[in-house]
Structures are given as structure tokens and as C-alpha cells.
Motif scaffolding. Structure first.
Motif, mmCIF file in Angstrom:
data_model
loop_
_atom_site.group_PDB
_atom_site.id
_atom_site.type_symbol
_atom_site.label_atom_id
_atom_site.label_comp_id
_atom_site.label_asym_id
_atom_site.label_seq_id
_atom_site.Cartn_x
_atom_site.Cartn_y
_atom_site.Cartn_z
ATOM 1 N N GLY A 73 0.844 -1.211 0.049
ATOM 2 C CA GLY A 73 0.097 0.046 0.139
ATOM 3 C C GLY A 73 0.864 1.319 0.181
ATOM 4 O O GLY A 73 0.365 2.183 -0.620
ATOM 5 N N PHE A 102 -4.591 3.047 1.794
ATOM 6 C CA PHE A 102 -4.455 1.945 0.490
ATOM 7 C C PHE A 102 -3.887 0.813 1.105
ATOM 8 O O PHE A 102 -2.884 0.488 2.343
ATOM 9 C CB PHE A 102 -3.182 2.653 -0.274
ATOM 10 C CG PHE A 102 -3.365 4.008 -0.933
ATOM 11 C CD1 PHE A 102 -3.626 3.767 -2.390
ATOM 12 C CD2 PHE A 102 -3.078 5.159 -0.247
ATOM 13 C CE1 PHE A 102 -3.977 5.096 -2.927
ATOM 14 C CE2 PHE A 102 -3.321 6.313 -1.035
ATOM 15 C CZ PHE A 102 -3.801 5.999 -2.201
ATOM 16 N N SER A 103 -4.611 -0.276 0.960
ATOM 17 C CA SER A 103 -4.294 -1.706 1.366
ATOM 18 C C SER A 103 -3.280 -2.010 0.517
ATOM 19 O O SER A 103 -3.059 -1.574 -0.769
ATOM 20 C CB SER A 103 -5.577 -2.466 1.273
ATOM 21 O OG SER A 103 -5.793 -2.636 -0.324
#
Length: 293
Positions: free
Chosen positions: A55, A135-136
């Protein structure tokens, strides 16, 4: 900024390499001579080792590109580009948001720190502000195929290999990477800017990982699903609001509806090419200038 939850946007996406992709692991394979000199980063998912795009890598690439767009678009119409995106990694410039807060000893509350921050820091955060966007990791779950590439340095005189300057790299050639992006209490200009950068990734203008100058790092967004959530009881159903309510509404909100964001279904990827043009419209600039300072 986050004491009250007003709105959210959740984007689920699928990335597929459009060429060799190398997100380096940083491991030293000196004790494993049969392994390439550079290997892809991996993680464990459901008991299986899978390649991953962290991420942090996605955030860094998207932030860098959006900073460039903010500076260029605003300056193009006679605005002050420094207010839109500071140079966060340059501690010697007075435009650095971290430095501005450090120098202003009287700013102790979150609202004051947010007010002096540039637009990029208001979205992505800095050492004094939490980020509005998360954000993953994008995990390679399906159809992964790894390959090995041999790289050499070229002798400028002979045109052949320069000495022993030869090394091997491991790349991802095919596969599907699944990840998501989560925006909370967002302003509408932030959504438009994010989609414009996703379009640049889709077009191959923005690349990921290492060796991008040698053709690595091009990816395609093959699936995108978005969902807006608004938790305010007084919000009208026929308009899209940002976190500031009526002061932050999009005149071309129908673009989102046409793309499929309200249907909780896959978004029409052809719609992505509209967002860069929308960033040049006066409505977008008005949203930027109306955001809280």
C-alpha cells in the motif's frame, strides 16, 4: 477532522501487469546463488506465498503524480501552485508543510495545522496530520506467473557487455492483484484528482515499481468498483456532497452516477478518461479554492 464521520468512498480495484513488473523485496540472496539478484516482494495470504504491491508503494506513486497535477493545473490558470502541493521531502524550503508547522509554534490544534497545510498534505497527511486516504496492499491472488530477466551494462565503446556487469531480476509477467482505497471525510476535488491519477495508471503514463525506464512497471486496471457512503440525514439525494456539505458540491456529479458509483456494481472503466479533463474545468478549481484553509 475525524471526530464525526460524514462521508466515505471505498474503491476496490484489480491490477494486471501489462509487461514485466518488479516490486523489489530488498532481500539479499547472496547465500542462494541459484536465486536472482533481485526478487519480487511477497507476503502470505491464506497460507500461500503471493507477490504483493505494498500500500505504501501505491500511495507514494499516486501522491507524487497528484502533486504534479495540482501544481501544473493551478499554475496554468494563474493560481499559486505552492498552496496546492508543497515539496514535502525538501526540508530546506519554506513551502514544506512540516516545516511551516514547526516554525509556527502557536499552532497547536488540528484545525490550525490543517489550515496551513497544502492540498496534497490535506489529503495524504504528513507528520502532523493524519491521512484521509488509506491504501491496502494489492495481493496477487490469481494467475500469477513469475519469470526471470537478465540485465547487463553496455560498454559505450564496444557496444557489448561491460565487464561482469550482469545481474538477474525476477518479475511478475501475469496475474491479478486485488486491493482497495478508502477515503473518509473527503472533499470532492480529492475524488476527482484520485480518479485522474488512476486514469494515468490505466494509460501507462504512471508506472509502478523498479526499472520503469526500461519498460517495467506498466499495469492495467481491469476492474474497479466504487461505493459512496453519506451519513448525513439532511443530504439531498440528487446531488453529490463533499465533507463540507452544501459548500462542497459537484456540479458535474452526474459523471459519477454514469460511471456506476451509485450502483454498487463494477465501474465503467472507459469513464476513467474523463477525469483529467474535469480537473481542468472551472468547477474543479472552484472546489479547490473553496476547501477549508
Amino acid at each position: 477532522m475525524f471526530k464525526t464521520l460524514r462521508n466515505e468512498l471505498i474503491l476496490n480495484y484489480v491490477l494486471e501487469p501489462a509487461g514485466p513488473l518488479l516490486i523489489k523485496s530488498g532481500k539479499d540472496n547472496g547465500l542462494q546463488p541459484e536465486r536472482p539478484n533481485m526478487t519480487v516482494m511477497t507476503t502470505y495470504f491464506q497460507g500461500k506465498e503471493c507477490p504483493v504491491i505494498p500500500g505504501s508503494s501505491m500511495k507514494g506513486v499516486i501522491r507524487s503524480r497528484l502533486e504534479q497535477l495540482l501544481r501544473s493545473f493551478v499554475k496554468e490558470v494563474g493560481g499559486e501552485s505552492r498552496e496546492m502541493a508543497c515539496y514535502i521531502t525538501d526540508n530546506d524550503t519554506p513551502d514544506n508543510c512540516n516545516k511551516k508547522v514547526e516554525d509556527a509554534k502557536n499552532i497547536t490544534d488540528v484545525e490550525g495545522k490543517y489550515a496551513v497545510a497544502c492540498r496534497a498534505c490535506q489529503l495524504f497527511g504528513n507528520t502532523f496530520l493524519a491521512s484521509r486516504i488509506k491504501f491496502s496492499d494489492a495481493i496477487g491472488k490469481e494467475g500469477i506467473r513469475l519469470a526471470q530477466r537478465t540485465c547487463v551494462a553496455i560498454d559505450r565503446v564496444t557496444g557489448g557487455v561491460a565487464g561482469r556487469a550482469r545481474f538477474d531480476v525476477e518479475v511478475v509477467e501475469t496475474g491479478k492483484f486485488y486491493g482497495d482505497i478508502h477515503l473518509r471525510n473527503f472533499a470532492l476535488w480529492q475524488v476527482v484528482g484520485l480518479l485522474a491519477v488512476l486514469n494515468d495508471i490505466q494509460q501507462g503514463i504512471v508506472t509502478l515499481g523498479s526499472a520503469t525506464s526500461r519498460g517495467f512497471g506498466r499495469v492495467k486496471i481491469t476492474a474497479l468498483q466504487g461505493q459512496f457512503r453519506d451519513y448525513r440525514l439532511d443530504k439531498p439525494s440528487d446531488v453529490l456532497w463533499g465533507y463540507r456539505g452544501q459548500k462542497d458540491q459537484l456540479k458535474f456529479w452526474q459523471e459519477f452516477e454514469q460511471a456506476g458509483f451509485y450502483q454498487q456494481a463494477p465501474v465503467d472503466l472507459q469513464m476513467l478518461d474523463r477525469w483529467p479533463e474535469l480537473m481542468r474545468q472551472r468547477d474543479f478549481l472552484a472546489l479547490l479554492q473553496a476547501d477549508v484553509r
